[in-house]
Motif scaffolding. Sequence first.
Motif: not given
Length: 328
Positions: A257-258, A203-210, A197-201, A275-276
């Motif tokens: 985490p959204d 990596w989720w947003w950086p994955s969307l930024m890809m 869960q911590d890893a998902v929290d 997205i930030d």
Amino acid sequence: MSAPTLDRPAAGTPDEASLQERFDATIAAEHRIEPRDWMPEGYRKTLVRQIAQHAHSEIIGMQPEGDWLLAAPSLRRKAILLAKVQDEAGHGMYLYSAAETLGADRADLTDKLIEGRQKYSSIFNYPTLTYADVGVIGWLVDGAAICNQVPLCRSSYGPYARAMIRVCKEESFHQRQGYELLMTMMGGTDEQRAMVQDAVDRWWWPSLMMFGPPDDDSPNSAQSMAWGIKRHSNDELRQRFVDMTVPQAEFLGVTLPDPDLVWDEAAGRHRFGAIDWAEFKRVISGEGPMNAVRVARRRAARDDNAWVTEAAAAHAAKHAGGHAGSAA
Ligand code: 3HC
């Protein structure tokens, strides 16, 4: 007979307007542009920019997971991870080869990466803190890469499109090994589930930024799509990724985490939070958490291993001389 000049082509040589016409017709007919075909300079430059950035991403992308090779929890996990990291090296090589068909020089591209004159994917500037990160990179990062790269198998430039076919097949294995690792951890202890869960929290947003900046802030998309280099916009692919990933997260038993992530029945897609983009801009301008480390390691690899490149070049030159000699 006078020699052909730039403004007065020789008889029988097509002028620039008819070359452009032929190029446009090839793109409109969804046929491929090949290395020896005439192409507008902007098309060539756009391809070199994108393919080089892609190649650099594959090579720099070996580092975050490579950090775990010596600490893999079992021989099986180590063999899988080793194979995956080696695949990324192979992807980088195919892509540098594709860039070479456009007249780019591989060593020069590497110098540009190291000197910060060419980019690589934002995603590889985050640290891998636990072994769960290896699984989440496979699931989310390689999953995002597949969404982005499967359409590139239909890119208008032949060598790039053909390289993507094998790359995508291998990325598909990468995504599955990540998901399988996470399924195993989710079936383990509470501590392992918390690691996932911590890893998902993280990596989720950086994955969307890809997928790159939003469409209204993406200076290259419109022309790249008109040329058939890109087939979909950044936002379209990001949406496709979210819709594909949400049910996978539910099956895995993790929370994305959204708080604004909801299914919109009328639109037939998920809505998600903001997205930030300030963070994205910081990371691509070299100020992400791991940018300095990633580039310093790439520089050290180039410098420390220069003797291998020199020895290989000397061997190739000797070998070529031998052939020339025997032919003579
Ligand atoms: N990271 C770093 N830079 C990015 C970026 C990202 N995630 N997204 C966009 N940018 C950069 C662009 O390169 C461009 O900068 P430049 O003009 O100085 O080159 C600028 O931000 C504006 O973005 P645009 O949307 O206008 O740029 P593009 O039209 O090139 O679209 C892209 C960006 C969608 C990433 C596109 O280039 C693309 O599809 N590239 C091919 C795929 C790729 O490179 N993937 C990288 C990841 S590889 C990977 O994931 C490996 C696997 O093993 C996991």
